[in-house]
Design a protein around this motif. Structure first.
Motif, PDB file in Angstrom:
ATOM      1  N   VAL A   1       0.636  -1.164  -0.022  1.00 55.16           N
ATOM      2  CA  VAL A   1      -0.068   0.287  -0.340  1.00 55.16           C
ATOM      3  C   VAL A   1       1.101   1.022   0.696  1.00 55.16           C
ATOM      4  CG1 VAL A   1      -1.631   1.485   1.355  1.00 55.16           C
ATOM      5  CG2 VAL A   1      -2.005  -1.097   1.176  1.00 55.16           C
ATOM      6  N   VAL A   2       0.192   2.211  -1.147  1.00 57.96           N
ATOM      7  CA  VAL A   2       2.005   3.097  -1.183  1.00 57.96           C
ATOM      8  C   VAL A   2       0.449   4.397  -0.472  1.00 57.96           C
ATOM      9  CG1 VAL A   2       2.365   5.189  -2.353  1.00 57.96           C
ATOM     10  CG2 VAL A   2       1.964   2.392  -3.306  1.00 57.96           C
ATOM     11  N   THR A   3      -0.681   4.274  -0.594  1.00 58.00           N
ATOM     12  CA  THR A   3      -1.406   6.005   0.264  1.00 58.00           C
ATOM     13  C   THR A   3      -2.714   5.056   0.350  1.00 58.00           C
ATOM     14  OG1 THR A   3      -2.593   6.360  -1.963  1.00 58.00           O
ATOM     15  CG2 THR A   3      -0.469   7.595  -1.260  1.00 58.00           C
ATOM     16  N   ALA A   4      -3.840   5.365   1.921  1.00 60.28           N
ATOM     17  CA  ALA A   4      -4.644   4.872   2.042  1.00 60.28           C
ATOM     18  C   ALA A   4      -5.700   5.475   2.490  1.00 60.28           C
ATOM     19  CB  ALA A   4      -4.934   3.859   2.945  1.00 60.28           C
TER      20      ALA A   4
ATOM     21  N   THR B   1     -22.039   5.992   1.102  1.00 62.54           N
ATOM     22  CA  THR B   1     -21.026   5.137   1.387  1.00 62.54           C
ATOM     23  C   THR B   1     -20.151   5.484   1.612  1.00 62.54           C
ATOM     24  OG1 THR B   1     -22.646   3.041  -0.330  1.00 62.54           O
ATOM     25  CG2 THR B   1     -20.994   2.702   1.625  1.00 62.54           C
ATOM     26  N   PRO B   2     -19.546   5.584   3.321  1.00 64.81           N
ATOM     27  CA  PRO B   2     -18.160   5.542   3.105  1.00 64.81           C
ATOM     28  C   PRO B   2     -17.811   4.714   1.896  1.00 64.81           C
ATOM     29  CG  PRO B   2     -19.265   5.008   5.033  1.00 64.81           C
ATOM     30  CD  PRO B   2     -20.183   5.438   3.869  1.00 64.81           C
ATOM     31  N   VAL B   3     -16.217   4.966   1.544  1.00 63.98           N
ATOM     32  CA  VAL B   3     -15.183   4.190   0.958  1.00 63.98           C
ATOM     33  C   VAL B   3     -13.769   4.319   1.363  1.00 63.98           C
ATOM     34  CG1 VAL B   3     -16.523   4.548  -1.323  1.00 63.98           C
ATOM     35  CG2 VAL B   3     -14.914   5.921  -1.123  1.00 63.98           C
ATOM     36  N   SER B   4     -13.019   3.335   0.810  1.00 59.94           N
ATOM     37  CA  SER B   4     -11.796   4.051   1.183  1.00 59.94           C
ATOM     38  C   SER B   4     -10.763   3.639  -0.090  1.00 59.94           C
ATOM     39  CB  SER B   4     -10.809   2.334   2.425  1.00 59.94           C
ATOM     40  OG  SER B   4     -11.530   2.666   3.556  1.00 59.94           O
ATOM     41  N   GLN B   5     -10.117   4.383  -0.633  1.00 60.07           N
ATOM     42  CA  GLN B   5      -9.206   4.816  -1.399  1.00 60.07           C
ATOM     43  C   GLN B   5      -7.840   4.312  -0.997  1.00 60.07           C
ATOM     44  OE1 GLN B   5     -10.622   5.848  -4.568  1.00 60.07           O
ATOM     45  NE2 GLN B   5      -9.007   5.931  -5.342  1.00 60.07           N
ATOM     46  N   ILE B   6      -7.813   2.972  -2.099  1.00 56.55           N
ATOM     47  CA  ILE B   6      -6.323   2.467  -1.847  1.00 56.55           C
ATOM     48  C   ILE B   6      -5.868   2.782  -3.026  1.00 56.55           C
ATOM     49  CG2 ILE B   6      -4.774   0.506  -0.762  1.00 56.55           C
ATOM     50  CD1 ILE B   6      -7.513  -0.301   0.732  1.00 56.55           C
ATOM     51  N   GLU B   7      -4.291   3.294  -2.970  1.00 50.99           N
ATOM     52  CA  GLU B   7      -3.468   2.600  -3.923  1.00 50.99           C
ATOM     53  C   GLU B   7      -2.347   1.989  -3.684  1.00 50.99           C
ATOM     54  OE1 GLU B   7       0.012   6.438  -6.019  1.00 50.99           O
ATOM     55  OE2 GLU B   7      -2.621   7.012  -6.327  1.00 50.99           O
ATOM     56  N   MET B   8      -1.857   1.459  -5.166  1.00 54.16           N
ATOM     57  CA  MET B   8      -0.680   0.159  -4.089  1.00 54.16           C
ATOM     58  C   MET B   8      -0.059  -0.304  -5.590  1.00 54.16           C
ATOM     59  SD  MET B   8      -3.554  -2.769  -2.524  1.00 54.16           S
ATOM     60  CE  MET B   8      -4.987  -2.603  -4.520  1.00 54.16           C
ATOM     61  N   ARG B   9       0.491  -0.913  -5.050  1.00 53.09           N
ATOM     62  CA  ARG B   9       2.152  -1.235  -5.845  1.00 53.09           C
ATOM     63  C   ARG B   9       2.189  -2.399  -5.829  1.00 53.09           C
ATOM     64  NH1 ARG B   9       7.121  -2.333  -5.408  1.00 53.09           N
ATOM     65  NH2 ARG B   9       7.517  -1.203  -3.626  1.00 53.09           N
ATOM     66  N   ARG B  10       1.821  -3.404  -7.406  1.00 54.48           N
ATOM     67  CA  ARG B  10       2.237  -5.197  -7.372  1.00 54.48           C
ATOM     68  C   ARG B  10       4.134  -5.200  -7.075  1.00 54.48           C
ATOM     69  NH1 ARG B  10      -1.137  -6.814 -11.299  1.00 54.48           N
ATOM     70  NH2 ARG B  10       0.174  -5.744 -13.095  1.00 54.48           N
TER      71      ARG B  10
END
Length: 188
Positions: A23-26, A35-44
């Motif tokens: 996870v890079v940013t959450a 609805t509340p959401v979680s935006q998650i940026e990730m690197r494989r």
């Protein structure tokens, strides 16, 4: 281990579709309506591809089990960076994209924390501070008082930073590994 999406933080490792992602940013977003959401940026981890996912905060996400261990930095070559476990003397090769721009601060025999998933290194944590030598800076101007203004300097690892006016070439200084900022004059 399954966890709710809203509990995911930067640095966590997620398993999705049989692949590992760091996870890079959450960010948890709570709109006025909806609805509340979680935006998650990730690197494989396998190939470094970045993706961005949006989950409902109550969605279940598979969090990978990560083990943190201390390793000693040995050397760098074309394949990557080589570290040794000081307890078992096992050597681990870490790809260059995992180390990233922190590579400039790696020094021989430095103890770092490697986060491992099974036997795959997924992230590295360096000590907060390192001691480096100033190899290039402007000369000291006579009569210049100790002020809050910094002058540019090049360190022995090639990184540019700002140092106080009294620092000269050959002076050993302590810098923060997170951003390369000057901390203090070395006490050695």
């Amino acid at each position: 281990m399954k966890v709710i999406a809203s509990s995911i933080r930067k640095g966590n490792v997620i398993e999705q579709d049989g692949k590992l992602y760091v996870v890079v940013t959450a960010e948890n977003i709570h709109p006025g309506k909806g609805t509340p959401v979680s935006q998650i940026e990730m690197r494989r981890i396998s190939d470094g591809v970045k993706i961005s996912e949006r989950y409902k905060t109550t969605d279940q996400v598979e969090k990978a089990t990560i083990e943190e261990r201390n390793f000693t930095f040995l050397y760098e070559d074309a394949d990557g960076f080589h570290f040794m476990n000081p307890e078992s003397y096992d050597q681990v090769q870490v790809p260059k994209d995992v180390v990233g721009n922190q590579a400039a601060y790696l020094q021989e025999n430095m103890t770092v924390k490697l986060s491992m998933h099974d036997v795959v290194p997924v992230s590295i944590t360096l000590p907060q501070r390192v001691t480096l030598e100033v190899v290039e800076t402007e000369p000291v101007t006579k009569g210049q008082t100790a002020s809050s203004s910094y002058k540019p300097a090049v360190l022995s690892n090639g990184v540019r930073t700002g140092v106080p006016a009294h620092i000269t070439v050959g002076t050993r200084i302590v810098v923060m590994t997170e951003d390369g900022s000057y901390c203090e004059r070395a006490k050695d």
